[in-house]
Design a protein around this motif. Structure first.
Motif, PDB file in Angstrom:
ATOM      1  N   PRO A   1      -3.594   4.256  -2.867  1.00 48.85           N
ATOM      2  CA  PRO A   1      -3.707   2.915  -2.286  1.00 48.85           C
ATOM      3  C   PRO A   1      -4.542   1.928  -3.092  1.00 48.85           C
ATOM      4  CG  PRO A   1      -5.271   4.379  -1.234  1.00 48.85           C
ATOM      5  CD  PRO A   1      -4.471   5.231  -2.209  1.00 48.85           C
TER       6      PRO A   1
ATOM      7  N   THR B   1       0.821  -1.205   0.000  1.00 51.77           N
ATOM      8  CA  THR B   1       0.000   0.000   0.000  1.00 51.77           C
ATOM      9  C   THR B   1       0.858   1.259   0.000  1.00 51.77           C
ATOM     10  OG1 THR B   1      -1.704  -1.162   1.231  1.00 51.77           O
ATOM     11  CG2 THR B   1      -1.859   1.236   1.170  1.00 51.77           C
TER      12      THR B   1
ATOM     13  N   TRP C   1       0.098   5.046   0.362  1.00 54.39           N
ATOM     14  CA  TRP C   1      -1.073   5.792   0.820  1.00 54.39           C
ATOM     15  C   TRP C   1      -1.380   7.000  -0.054  1.00 54.39           C
ATOM     16  CZ3 TRP C   1      -4.335   3.156   3.259  1.00 54.39           C
ATOM     17  CH2 TRP C   1      -3.926   2.154   4.137  1.00 54.39           C
TER      18      TRP C   1
END
Length: 242
Positions: free
Chosen positions: A180, A175, A177
């Protein structure tokens, strides 16, 4: 639509910058191959891009069957009826809306599985096959039947969502951010890591992905991304997380 070009590969970035989805036109000597089809709202822009070339569209290859990669398929397959549609055998089921797991698959499917795609593939792909001058490489993980495409002459890797470059170069499932969504839509992170290892060993000169800009000389960053994700998954295992 924003178009970036490196040698014979043309990246078509088809959606706003907050959620970029790429599809690609690859130029063969006398024809074009379209890789992925974006979302349905992109259909006319992709059509116009194809028509701007003085070559016929011969092939449409789908790297995987998530809705943001197959959304314009019906429109484009109808507009270019001579173009043959190809996808992996496994993801052909997802393209038809079949979300059932196959023998040996235990992780639930994720991501936007399309529900209303009418087009059926002309060819079901397996690793090692050729579509024009592009070699098919099985790279499951993001979906069970994800594929990548390799052009040996230019050492170009078209990796679908096996990697992302939006928000930083990362393996599918790791991931970032800042962006994501590919990670959240990844089916099996361990399988995705195995595929990323395999793709990194190709040491491409150009990396083209489904989300984010083209990367030239990506090998070092790909290896770093693989190592980072491997360490993350190992740490989670040690701490009892899956």
């Amino acid at each position: 639509m924003h178009i970036s070009t490196i040698e014979r590969l043309h990246q078509l970035q088809t959606t706003p910058s907050f959620f970029p989805v790429n599809c690609y036109l690859f130029e063969e000597a006398d024809s074009l191959t379209l890789i992925d089809t974006g979302i349905s709202l992109n259909a006319k822009a992709i059509y116009s891009a194809i028509k701007s070339f003085d070559k016929p569209l011969q092939s449409i290859i789908l790297t995987h069957a998530h809705a943001d990669h197959v959304g314009s398929l019906d429109f484009l397959a109808s507009a270019f009826p001579l173009a043959k549609v190809s996808i992996s055998y496994r993801d052909a089921a997802l393209l038809s809306g079949d979300e059932s797991l196959r023998e040996g698959e235990t992780t639930p499917l994720k991501g936007g599985i399309p529900k209303n795609i009418k087009t059926r593939p002309d060819r079901l792909l397996e690793s090692g096959q050729q579509v024009g001058s592009l070699s098919v490489i099985a790279s499951p993980g993001h979906t069970p039947g994800s594929i990548s495409l390799w052009h040996e002459g230019s050492r170009t890797l078209i990796a679908g969502d096996a990697f992302q470059t939006q928000g930083g170069l990362a393996v599918s499932g790791d991931t970032r951010w800042q962006f994501p969504f590919p990670s959240l839509a990844t089916w099996d992170k361990e399988v995705a890591l195995q595929s990323a290892h395999q793709l990194t060993e190709l040491t491409p000169d150009v990396l083209a992905v489904g989300h984010g800009p083209l990367v030239v000389a990506p090998s070092f960053d790909m290896r770093q991304a693989v190592d980072r994700f491997e360490q993350l998954l190992s740490s989670k295992k040690r701490n009892g997380y899956t």
